[in-house]
Scaffold this motif. Structure first.
Motif, PDB file in Angstrom:
ATOM      1  N   SER A  66       0.836  -1.198   0.000  1.00  0.00           N
ATOM      2  CA  SER A  66       0.000   0.000   0.000  1.00  0.00           C
ATOM      3  C   SER A  66       0.868   1.244   0.000  1.00  0.00           C
ATOM      4  CB  SER A  66      -0.925   0.008   1.220  1.00  0.00           C
ATOM      5  OG  SER A  66      -0.168   0.015   2.421  1.00  0.00           O
ATOM      6  N   ILE A  67       0.234   2.374  -0.327  1.00  0.00           N
ATOM      7  CA  ILE A  67       0.898   3.668  -0.306  1.00  0.00           C
ATOM      8  C   ILE A  67      -0.009   4.657   0.432  1.00  0.00           C
ATOM      9  CG2 ILE A  67       1.645   5.651  -1.679  1.00  0.00           C
ATOM     10  CD1 ILE A  67       2.478   3.753  -3.864  1.00  0.00           C
ATOM     11  N   ASN A  68       0.571   5.396   1.362  1.00  0.00           N
ATOM     12  CA  ASN A  68      -0.152   6.458   2.058  1.00  0.00           C
ATOM     13  C   ASN A  68       0.556   7.786   1.795  1.00  0.00           C
ATOM     14  OD1 ASN A  68      -2.266   4.986   3.735  1.00  0.00           O
ATOM     15  ND2 ASN A  68      -0.408   3.869   4.275  1.00  0.00           N
ATOM     16  N   PRO A  69      -0.044   8.681   1.008  1.00  0.00           N
ATOM     17  CA  PRO A  69       0.613   9.959   0.696  1.00  0.00           C
ATOM     18  C   PRO A  69       0.751  10.884   1.890  1.00  0.00           C
ATOM     19  CG  PRO A  69      -1.171   9.457  -0.857  1.00  0.00           C
ATOM     20  CD  PRO A  69      -1.307   8.507   0.282  1.00  0.00           C
ATOM     21  N   TYR A  70      -0.079  10.666   2.934  1.00  0.00           N
ATOM     22  CA  TYR A  70      -0.099  11.543   4.101  1.00  0.00           C
ATOM     23  C   TYR A  70      -0.127  10.714   5.387  1.00  0.00           C
ATOM     24  CZ  TYR A  70      -1.648  14.684   0.412  1.00  0.00           C
ATOM     25  OH  TYR A  70      -1.733  15.388  -0.768  1.00  0.00           O
ATOM     26  N   ARG A  71       0.436  11.290   6.443  1.00  0.00           N
ATOM     27  CA  ARG A  71       0.268  10.750   7.789  1.00  0.00           C
ATOM     28  C   ARG A  71      -0.701  11.674   8.523  1.00  0.00           C
ATOM     29  NH1 ARG A  71       4.623   7.173   7.936  1.00  0.00           N
ATOM     30  NH2 ARG A  71       6.605   7.920   7.077  1.00  0.00           N
ATOM     31  N   GLY A  72      -1.632  11.088   9.281  1.00  0.00           N
ATOM     32  CA  GLY A  72      -2.701  11.882   9.862  1.00  0.00           C
ATOM     33  C   GLY A  72      -3.783  12.110   8.817  1.00  0.00           C
ATOM     34  N   ILE A  78     -13.993   9.854  13.930  1.00  0.00           N
ATOM     35  CA  ILE A  78     -13.718   9.517  15.320  1.00  0.00           C
ATOM     36  C   ILE A  78     -13.326   8.059  15.482  1.00  0.00           C
ATOM     37  CG2 ILE A  78     -16.148   8.992  15.835  1.00  0.00           C
ATOM     38  CD1 ILE A  78     -13.419  10.549  18.149  1.00  0.00           C
ATOM     39  N   TYR A  79     -13.774   7.195  14.595  1.00  0.00           N
ATOM     40  CA  TYR A  79     -13.553   5.755  14.723  1.00  0.00           C
ATOM     41  C   TYR A  79     -12.289   5.270  14.029  1.00  0.00           C
ATOM     42  CZ  TYR A  79     -15.566   6.211  10.080  1.00  0.00           C
ATOM     43  OH  TYR A  79     -15.803   6.606   8.791  1.00  0.00           O
ATOM     44  N   CYS A  80     -11.501   6.148  13.443  1.00  0.00           N
ATOM     45  CA  CYS A  80     -10.406   5.734  12.560  1.00  0.00           C
ATOM     46  C   CYS A  80      -9.382   4.861  13.292  1.00  0.00           C
ATOM     47  CB  CYS A  80      -9.714   6.956  11.971  1.00  0.00           C
ATOM     48  SG  CYS A  80      -8.400   6.517  10.800  1.00  0.00           S
ATOM     49  N   PHE A  81      -9.187   3.643  12.782  1.00  0.00           N
ATOM     50  CA  PHE A  81      -8.249   2.694  13.401  1.00  0.00           C
ATOM     51  C   PHE A  81      -6.806   3.170  13.295  1.00  0.00           C
ATOM     52  CE2 PHE A  81      -8.314   1.550   8.943  1.00  0.00           C
ATOM     53  CZ  PHE A  81      -6.980   1.261   8.666  1.00  0.00           C
ATOM     54  N   ALA A  82      -6.536   4.151  12.408  1.00  0.00           N
ATOM     55  CA  ALA A  82      -5.164   4.618  12.205  1.00  0.00           C
ATOM     56  C   ALA A  82      -4.733   5.660  13.230  1.00  0.00           C
ATOM     57  CB  ALA A  82      -5.013   5.203  10.796  1.00  0.00           C
ATOM     58  N   ARG A  83      -5.640   6.165  14.027  1.00  0.00           N
ATOM     59  CA  ARG A  83      -5.270   7.216  14.989  1.00  0.00           C
ATOM     60  C   ARG A  83      -4.061   6.838  15.856  1.00  0.00           C
ATOM     61  NH1 ARG A  83      -8.563  11.565  16.225  1.00  0.00           N
ATOM     62  NH2 ARG A  83     -10.532  11.727  15.088  1.00  0.00           N
ATOM     63  N   PRO A  84      -4.005   5.630  16.433  1.00  0.00           N
ATOM     64  CA  PRO A  84      -2.865   5.316  17.300  1.00  0.00           C
ATOM     65  C   PRO A  84      -1.508   5.390  16.609  1.00  0.00           C
ATOM     66  CG  PRO A  84      -4.668   3.799  17.731  1.00  0.00           C
ATOM     67  CD  PRO A  84      -5.052   4.585  16.502  1.00  0.00           C
ATOM     68  N   THR A  85      -1.462   5.294  15.285  1.00  0.00           N
ATOM     69  CA  THR A  85      -0.164   5.351  14.597  1.00  0.00           C
ATOM     70  C   THR A  85       0.477   6.726  14.699  1.00  0.00           C
ATOM     71  OG1 THR A  85      -1.133   5.957  12.433  1.00  0.00           O
ATOM     72  CG2 THR A  85      -0.946   3.606  12.951  1.00  0.00           C
ATOM     73  N   HIS A  86      -0.315   7.755  15.005  1.00  0.00           N
ATOM     74  CA  HIS A  86       0.259   9.101  15.084  1.00  0.00           C
ATOM     75  C   HIS A  86       1.238   9.219  16.256  1.00  0.00           C
ATOM     76  CE1 HIS A  86      -0.272  12.397  12.415  1.00  0.00           C
ATOM     77  NE2 HIS A  86      -0.512  13.307  13.338  1.00  0.00           N
ATOM     78  N   ALA A  87       1.113   8.330  17.230  1.00  0.00           N
ATOM     79  CA  ALA A  87       2.049   8.350  18.355  1.00  0.00           C
ATOM     80  C   ALA A  87       3.474   8.057  17.904  1.00  0.00           C
ATOM     81  CB  ALA A  87       1.605   7.333  19.417  1.00  0.00           C
ATOM     82  N   TYR A  88       3.633   7.326  16.788  1.00  0.00           N
ATOM     83  CA  TYR A  88       4.973   7.018  16.290  1.00  0.00           C
ATOM     84  C   TYR A  88       5.712   8.278  15.854  1.00  0.00           C
ATOM     85  CZ  TYR A  88       3.277   2.189  16.056  1.00  0.00           C
ATOM     86  OH  TYR A  88       2.759   0.956  16.359  1.00  0.00           O
ATOM     87  N   TRP A  89       4.969   9.330  15.546  1.00  0.00           N
ATOM     88  CA  TRP A  89       5.595  10.566  15.055  1.00  0.00           C
ATOM     89  C   TRP A  89       5.632  11.627  16.149  1.00  0.00           C
ATOM     90  CZ3 TRP A  89       7.294   7.886  11.497  1.00  0.00           C
ATOM     91  CH2 TRP A  89       6.488   6.970  10.809  1.00  0.00           C
ATOM     92  N   ASP A  90       5.567  11.164  17.408  1.00  0.00           N
ATOM     93  CA  ASP A  90       5.679  12.051  18.569  1.00  0.00           C
ATOM     94  C   ASP A  90       4.493  13.013  18.655  1.00  0.00           C
ATOM     95  OD1 ASP A  90       6.890  12.860  20.892  1.00  0.00           O
ATOM     96  OD2 ASP A  90       8.140  14.378  19.936  1.00  0.00           O
ATOM     97  N   ASN A 130      -4.140   3.635   5.317  1.00  0.00           N
ATOM     98  CA  ASN A 130      -4.037   4.086   6.705  1.00  0.00           C
ATOM     99  C   ASN A 130      -4.738   5.419   6.899  1.00  0.00           C
ATOM    100  OD1 ASN A 130      -2.993   2.971   9.125  1.00  0.00           O
ATOM    101  ND2 ASN A 130      -1.480   4.595   9.231  1.00  0.00           N
ATOM    102  N   THR A 131      -4.533   6.343   5.960  1.00  0.00           N
ATOM    103  CA  THR A 131      -5.248   7.615   5.961  1.00  0.00           C
ATOM    104  C   THR A 131      -5.691   7.913   4.530  1.00  0.00           C
ATOM    105  OG1 THR A 131      -3.165   8.847   5.707  1.00  0.00           O
ATOM    106  CG2 THR A 131      -3.991   8.543   7.942  1.00  0.00           C
ATOM    107  N   ASP A 132      -6.736   8.719   4.383  1.00  0.00           N
ATOM    108  CA  ASP A 132      -7.379   8.908   3.090  1.00  0.00           C
ATOM    109  C   ASP A 132      -6.493   9.709   2.129  1.00  0.00           C
ATOM    110  OD1 ASP A 132      -9.248   9.527   0.962  1.00  0.00           O
ATOM    111  OD2 ASP A 132     -10.847   9.085   2.386  1.00  0.00           O
TER     112      ASP A 132
END
Length: 353
Positions: A66-72, A78-90, A130-132
């Motif tokens: 897969s490819i994700n052009p953006y993080r966040g 509110i239900y997005c399963f990808a929210r916890p991944t933002h912790a990896y970027w401090d 992961n994000t739209d």
């Protein structure tokens, strides 16, 4: 927070220090304090990536890259399963996930490098998982469009999942990719209720607009379908039959569903959202979620995490399958995207000399 999914910014689990201040603290209630507004502007910073294709070996998703052009993601679901991944970027999985984005401006250039590697073997790339990939920031940054241009040039198959109307901007590229058997699109359709959409997915396209996306994509020959994801007990599950019928009327030929997932910090964010918007149902919703997850809020095991288990999960599956058959969805096996058209334009040109 106006037009945001949450006002909370829970602690980053990787940080040793934490603050106990929240959006409801007294210090955050002064209406004259410009440092604490009712909404926040989106901030975007650039990241020059070294790799762009992510790999996975998960048995319960139908792609291995897969490819994700953006993080966040500014869509703020509110239900997005990808929210916890933002912790990896401090950063926090809460408000930071919606307002502090990371763009990958060299994504198309890096994709070209990876496709040019001699050992690369083509297989469908899922774009924006992961994000739209069509969140609002794409209007100006155009990273997703640049990626599609490279994929078309290389005749590489791609599948897209989105709830952003901006995908219609790229109809020219998608039409040509579809003509070559190289693309499919799934529209995330979680509700047909505008009010629920506003509080659950604040910055996404309206339900009517998502049906328009299906109509326009299918009209130009792009294979289209929907994902009803997530199904949330006692919030949107009653809409299941109506959503499938509306999608079929709009030209969708495929449909699937995913049960609500609440990994890590998402549990607290979602429960806070429930108490704010559906306080009378909150306990009922969470009890049913625990029934689905064998007494827990979340299960990460393959085969369980996407659908849950037990009588309620079986009921949703039966309702979904019956209605899909009734409206003509999933009638035939989905044709595989073609990989035999793959080419490396630069290599072919060099071969002429």
């Amino acid at each position: 927070m106006k037009t945001r999914g949450t006002a909370l910014n829970p602690h980053n689990r990787f940080q040793p220090l934490a603050s106990d201040r929240t959006r409801d603290d007294d210090w955050y209630r002064d209406p004259e304090d410009d440092l604490n507004p009712d909404s926040l502007a989106t901030e975007v910073r650039d990241e020059q990536v070294r790799t762009i294709i992510s790999r996975n070996q998960s048995p319960d998703i139908p792609f291995d890259r897969s490819i994700n052009p953006y993080r966040g993601c500014e869509h703020a679901c509110i239900y997005c399963f990808a929210r916890p991944t933002h912790a990896y970027w401090d950063m926090s999985p809460g408000l930071d996930f919606e307002t502090r984005l990371i763009a990958k401006p060299n994504a198309a250039r890096q994709l070209r490098r990876e496709l040019d590697k001699p050992g690369y073997t083509p297989s469908p790339i899922a774009l924006g998982i992961n994000t739209d990939a069509y969140q609002p920031v794409e209007r100006e940054r155009r990273i997703t469009r640049e990626l599609l241009e490279v994929l078309l040039e290389y005749r590489h198959p791609v599948s897209i999942i989105t709830k952003g109307a901006l995908i219609l901007r790229d109809l020219d590229l998608l039409t040509e990719l579809a003509r070559l058997g190289l693309c499919s699109v799934r529209v995330s359709l979680t509700t047909l209720d505008n009010q629920l959409k506003r509080v659950m997915e604040p910055r996404t396209a309206a339900p009517a607009t998502r049906l328009k996306m299906l109509r326009e994509l299918s009209a130009v020959g792009v294979p289209t379908g929907i994902i009803m994801g997530p199904v949330i007990p006692f919030i949107n599950d009653h809409e299941l039959e109506h959503i499938l019928a509306s999608a079929a009327d709009a030209g969708a030929t495929r449909a699937s569903w995913v049960m609500l997932r609440l990994p890590l910090e998402l549990d607290g964010l979602f429960q806070d959202w429930l108490q704010r918007h559906f306080p009378q149902r909150a306990e009922h919703v969470m009890n049913r979620i625990r029934d689905l997850r064998e007494g827990k809020v979340y299960q990460s095991e393959f085969g369980k995490r996407m659908t849950g288990t037990g009588p309620y999960a079986d009921l949703i599956r039966q309702r979904f399958n019956r209605q899909a058959r009734a409206v003509g969805l999933n009638r035939e096996a989905e044709p595989a995207l073609r990989t035999d058209r793959f080419r490396r334009p630069s290599g072919e040109q060099m071969g002429l000399f």
